[in-house]
Design a protein around this motif. Structure first.
Motif, PDB file in Angstrom:
ATOM      1  N   ARG A 245       0.820  -1.211   0.000  1.00 13.86           N
ATOM      2  CA  ARG A 245       0.000   0.000   0.000  1.00 13.86           C
ATOM      3  C   ARG A 245       0.854   1.261   0.000  1.00 13.86           C
ATOM      4  O   ARG A 245       0.572   2.227  -0.697  1.00 13.86           O
ATOM      5  N   GLU A 246       1.942   1.249   0.789  1.00 17.52           N
ATOM      6  CA  GLU A 246       2.706   2.495   0.869  1.00 17.52           C
ATOM      7  C   GLU A 246       3.532   2.768  -0.385  1.00 17.52           C
ATOM      8  O   GLU A 246       3.919   3.903  -0.629  1.00 17.52           O
ATOM      9  N   GLN A 247       3.721   1.759  -1.212  1.00 14.92           N
ATOM     10  CA  GLN A 247       4.389   1.997  -2.502  1.00 14.92           C
ATOM     11  C   GLN A 247       3.579   2.898  -3.411  1.00 14.92           C
ATOM     12  O   GLN A 247       4.111   3.626  -4.221  1.00 14.92           O
ATOM     13  N   ILE A 248       2.256   2.766  -3.306  1.00 18.64           N
ATOM     14  CA  ILE A 248       1.409   3.519  -4.238  1.00 18.64           C
ATOM     15  C   ILE A 248       0.576   4.608  -3.555  1.00 18.64           C
ATOM     16  O   ILE A 248       0.055   5.484  -4.224  1.00 18.64           O
ATOM     17  N   MET A 249       0.461   4.541  -2.217  1.00 14.23           N
ATOM     18  CA  MET A 249      -0.333   5.546  -1.512  1.00 14.23           C
ATOM     19  C   MET A 249       0.474   6.130  -0.341  1.00 14.23           C
ATOM     20  O   MET A 249       0.539   5.539   0.743  1.00 14.23           O
ATOM     21  N   PRO A 250       1.054   7.315  -0.543  1.00 14.14           N
ATOM     22  CA  PRO A 250       1.858   7.933   0.518  1.00 14.14           C
ATOM     23  C   PRO A 250       1.084   8.088   1.839  1.00 14.14           C
ATOM     24  O   PRO A 250       1.687   8.065   2.901  1.00 14.14           O
ATOM     25  N   VAL A 251      -0.236   8.210   1.761  1.00 13.47           N
ATOM     26  CA  VAL A 251      -1.053   8.391   2.970  1.00 13.47           C
ATOM     27  C   VAL A 251      -0.872   7.216   3.944  1.00 13.47           C
ATOM     28  O   VAL A 251      -1.053   7.351   5.156  1.00 13.47           O
ATOM     29  N   GLU A 269     -19.384  -0.186  12.755  1.00 14.29           N
ATOM     30  CA  GLU A 269     -20.176  -0.549  13.942  1.00 14.29           C
ATOM     31  C   GLU A 269     -21.095   0.578  14.390  1.00 14.29           C
ATOM     32  O   GLU A 269     -22.275   0.358  14.668  1.00 14.29           O
ATOM     33  N   LYS A 270     -20.548   1.803  14.444  1.00  8.62           N
ATOM     34  CA  LYS A 270     -21.373   2.917  14.919  1.00  8.62           C
ATOM     35  C   LYS A 270     -22.518   3.218  13.964  1.00  8.62           C
ATOM     36  O   LYS A 270     -23.610   3.586  14.384  1.00  8.62           O
ATOM     37  N   GLN A 271     -22.261   3.090  12.670  1.00  2.63           N
ATOM     38  CA  GLN A 271     -23.287   3.435  11.685  1.00  2.63           C
ATOM     39  C   GLN A 271     -24.154   2.227  11.307  1.00  2.63           C
ATOM     40  O   GLN A 271     -25.137   2.382  10.592  1.00  2.63           O
ATOM     41  N   GLY A 272     -23.734   1.039  11.751  1.00  5.26           N
ATOM     42  CA  GLY A 272     -24.488  -0.167  11.402  1.00  5.26           C
ATOM     43  C   GLY A 272     -24.528  -0.410   9.897  1.00  5.26           C
ATOM     44  O   GLY A 272     -25.555  -0.812   9.350  1.00  5.26           O
ATOM     45  N   ARG A 273     -23.428  -0.132   9.237  1.00  5.12           N
ATOM     46  CA  ARG A 273     -23.363  -0.193   7.778  1.00  5.12           C
ATOM     47  C   ARG A 273     -22.191  -1.032   7.325  1.00  5.12           C
ATOM     48  O   ARG A 273     -21.103  -0.958   7.898  1.00  5.12           O
ATOM     49  N   MET A 274     -22.400  -1.773   6.273  1.00  2.00           N
ATOM     50  CA  MET A 274     -21.301  -2.492   5.653  1.00  2.00           C
ATOM     51  C   MET A 274     -20.454  -1.475   4.878  1.00  2.00           C
ATOM     52  O   MET A 274     -20.979  -0.648   4.140  1.00  2.00           O
ATOM     53  N   VAL A 275     -19.154  -1.540   5.086  1.00  2.00           N
ATOM     54  CA  VAL A 275     -18.248  -0.626   4.387  1.00  2.00           C
ATOM     55  C   VAL A 275     -17.752  -1.324   3.115  1.00  2.00           C
ATOM     56  O   VAL A 275     -17.699  -2.554   3.052  1.00  2.00           O
ATOM     57  N   THR A 276     -17.398  -0.538   2.098  1.00  4.06           N
ATOM     58  CA  THR A 276     -16.818  -1.120   0.882  1.00  4.06           C
ATOM     59  C   THR A 276     -15.312  -0.884   0.861  1.00  4.06           C
ATOM     60  O   THR A 276     -14.853   0.220   1.152  1.00  4.06           O
ATOM     61  N   LEU A 277     -14.560  -1.911   0.543  1.00  2.00           N
ATOM     62  CA  LEU A 277     -13.130  -1.756   0.321  1.00  2.00           C
ATOM     63  C   LEU A 277     -12.908  -1.736  -1.184  1.00  2.00           C
ATOM     64  O   LEU A 277     -13.248  -2.698  -1.873  1.00  2.00           O
ATOM     65  N   GLU A 278     -12.362  -0.628  -1.685  1.00  2.00           N
ATOM     66  CA  GLU A 278     -12.067  -0.550  -3.119  1.00  2.00           C
ATOM     67  C   GLU A 278     -10.637  -1.016  -3.345  1.00  2.00           C
ATOM     68  O   GLU A 278      -9.733  -0.665  -2.585  1.00  2.00           O
ATOM     69  N   PHE A 279     -10.471  -1.780  -4.383  1.00  2.00           N
ATOM     70  CA  PHE A 279      -9.142  -2.324  -4.664  1.00  2.00           C
ATOM     71  C   PHE A 279      -8.933  -2.272  -6.168  1.00  2.00           C
ATOM     72  O   PHE A 279      -9.510  -3.061  -6.915  1.00  2.00           O
ATOM     73  N   ILE A 280      -8.158  -1.284  -6.645  1.00  2.00           N
ATOM     74  CA  ILE A 280      -7.885  -1.261  -8.080  1.00  2.00           C
ATOM     75  C   ILE A 280      -6.785  -2.271  -8.354  1.00  2.00           C
ATOM     76  O   ILE A 280      -5.798  -2.343  -7.620  1.00  2.00           O
ATOM     77  N   LEU A 281      -6.986  -3.068  -9.378  1.00  2.00           N
ATOM     78  CA  LEU A 281      -5.998  -4.094  -9.697  1.00  2.00           C
ATOM     79  C   LEU A 281      -4.972  -3.540 -10.681  1.00  2.00           C
ATOM     80  O   LEU A 281      -5.305  -3.135 -11.798  1.00  2.00           O
ATOM     81  N   ILE A 282      -3.716  -3.481 -10.225  1.00  2.00           N
ATOM     82  CA  ILE A 282      -2.628  -2.970 -11.067  1.00  2.00           C
ATOM     83  C   ILE A 282      -1.616  -4.091 -11.273  1.00  2.00           C
ATOM     84  O   ILE A 282      -1.157  -4.712 -10.304  1.00  2.00           O
ATOM     85  N   GLU A 283      -1.297  -4.326 -12.523  1.00  2.00           N
ATOM     86  CA  GLU A 283      -0.427  -5.454 -12.869  1.00  2.00           C
ATOM     87  C   GLU A 283       0.916  -5.378 -12.146  1.00  2.00           C
ATOM     88  O   GLU A 283       1.587  -4.335 -12.155  1.00  2.00           O
ATOM     89  N   ASP A 284       1.283  -6.490 -11.551  1.00  2.00           N
ATOM     90  CA  ASP A 284       2.574  -6.641 -10.866  1.00  2.00           C
ATOM     91  C   ASP A 284       2.789  -5.680  -9.697  1.00  2.00           C
ATOM     92  O   ASP A 284       3.915  -5.527  -9.225  1.00  2.00           O
ATOM     93  N   VAL A 285       1.745  -5.008  -9.283  1.00  2.00           N
ATOM     94  CA  VAL A 285       1.886  -4.119  -8.120  1.00  2.00           C
ATOM     95  C   VAL A 285       1.121  -4.720  -6.937  1.00  2.00           C
ATOM     96  O   VAL A 285       1.694  -4.935  -5.862  1.00  2.00           O
ATOM     97  N   ASN A 286      -0.167  -5.015  -7.173  1.00  2.00           N
ATOM     98  CA  ASN A 286      -0.993  -5.499  -6.054  1.00  2.00           C
ATOM     99  C   ASN A 286      -1.885  -6.674  -6.448  1.00  2.00           C
ATOM    100  O   ASN A 286      -2.857  -6.962  -5.769  1.00  2.00           O
TER     101      ASN A 286
END
Ligand code: SAH
Ligand code: SF4
Length: 372
Positions: A245-251, A269-286
């Protein structure tokens, strides 16, 4: 950081703030609702059209507020799936707002799902290596009024497609805060804008149909967990380990996974909501199967949905999307563990991905004339 125009946009006022401004200048409080009705229910294009307001009040409004903080400079359609609006702000900055019409399988075009994607900053300070919006850094924050006005432009665009019927914002299925900028880096403005978008005296758009996407500003995610708005949250993960993650996202150096994941859990938990994890697929990176397994474990633990998005190439950047076979293998690792996962394939779904690119092109083209 926020550009201070001579007059603030009226679309940045809430019922409370507008009432306070009006009464402070000697106008009756009930006028606030009338003004908001002209703005959001009737969507007038001039102060003169607010016909039930006395002339002195209309003059006061015109002298106090901006009615059109964004101007449409270009709209570009691709294959009838996306409509990109390039908007110019008071200081000539450019932003993008995108309408996506994704046809549903087996259903006619008229029943397609419609999504709006809005921007929150000019540029972005987060510097994710793969993203067009962050390439030239942050220019400035958008004001709440500039954020809300993007929706007015969207309605106008719809009106131009269906000349006889007036388009309603409610005819859209979803609104995603996934355009240019990091919304939680412009926290107060985005919260105010979402309040106006959602309120019955504003645009009346359901909070459950609004998704805010963030690169992971941990303290702000925690703050958002305590907001009463009820919007959905998506996290731009893009790496299932700190190393990737830190290779591509300095944050990620500021807020690594051990801090990000508990904050996401708190929101969920506080909002009682399912969160979405976004994952862009980049060749040979992740896109390795090891990353898929780690992502599967993180998602299962958080009860999160995973959105896999094949990377959209950006001019001047070296990254590529993996082959479809590789994308499918990656998705299979998650699906086999019964993790809720979607792999985007349709062109029209490259929404956010493409957001920021049109602006970058235009900005670069006009550079010589603005610096001359
Ligand atoms: N700043 C926020 C929201 C805007 S970006 C965030 O990062 O979440 C919206 C989404 O588009 C993010 O998930 C971002 O990582 C993704 N994105 C950016 N550039 C992309 C590209 N070239 N291809 C695919 N997705 C991209
Ligand atoms: Fe900013 Fe989001 Fe692009 Fe990262 S992905 S640079 S946070 S807009």
């Amino acid at each position: 950081m926020t550009f201070m125009p001579a007059k603030p946009a009226i679309h940045g006022e809430t019922l409370d703030t507008l009432t306070a401004r009006l009464t402070a200048d000697g106008h009756p409080a009930f006028r606030a609702r009338q003004v908001l009705e002209w703005l959001y229910k009737k969507r007038v294009r001039s102060w003169a059209e607010m016909s039930n307001l006395p002339r002195p009040l209309r003059d006061w409004l015109a002298a106090t507020f901006e009615l059109d903080p964004t101007a449409l400079v270009l709209s570009r359609q691709s294959e009838d799936v996306t409509d990109k609006l390039l908007l110019e702000l008071g200081d000539r900055s450019l932003i993008e707002t995108v309408i996506i019409r994704a046809p549903q399988l087996g259903v006619g075009q008229e029943n397609s799902r419609k999504t709006i994607c809005i921007s929150t900053q000019v540029g972005c300070a987060m510097g994710c290596r793969f993203c067009a919006s962050g390439l030239e850094g942050l220019k400035r924050n958008l004001s709440a009024g500039e954020i809300v006005h993007q929706l007015i432009q969207v309605c106008r665009q719809e009106d131009s497609r269906t000349p006889r019927a007036r388009a309603e914002l409610a005819s859209f299925d979803n609104l995603v805060v996934m355009g240019m900028g990091e919304p939680l880096h412009n926290y107060d403005a985005i919260i105010r804008a979402l309040t106006i978008l959602n309120a019955p005296w504003g645009l009346g758009f359901g909070a459950r149909r609004i998704t805010l996407s963030t690169s992971g500003l941990v303290p702000r995610i925690r703050q958002l967990a305590d907001e009463p708005l009820g919007i959905r949250l998506a996290i731009s993960l893009h790496g299932a380990t700190d190393e990737v993650r830190e290779q591509i996202m300095p944050v990620n150096r500021r807020w690594p996974l051990r801090e990000l994941i508990p904050a996401v859990r708190e929101f969920s938990e506080k909002q009682g909501r399912m969160v979405t994890l976004e994952f862009i697929l980049i060749e040979d990176v992740n896109d390795s199967l090891t990353q898929a397994e780690k992502l599967r474990d993180l998602a299962a633990d958080l009860h999160a949905h995973v959105n896999l998005i094949p990377y959209n190439t950006v001019d001047g950047l070296p990254w590529k999307r993996p082959s479809v076979l590789r994308q499918e293998k990656f998705a299979r690792v998650l699906a086999d563990a019964r993790v809720s996962v979607t792999l985007r394939r349709e062109k029209g779904h490259d929404i956010a991905a493409a957001c920021g690119q049109l602006r970058l092109k235009t900005e670069r083209q006009r550079e010589p004339s603005t610096t001359a």
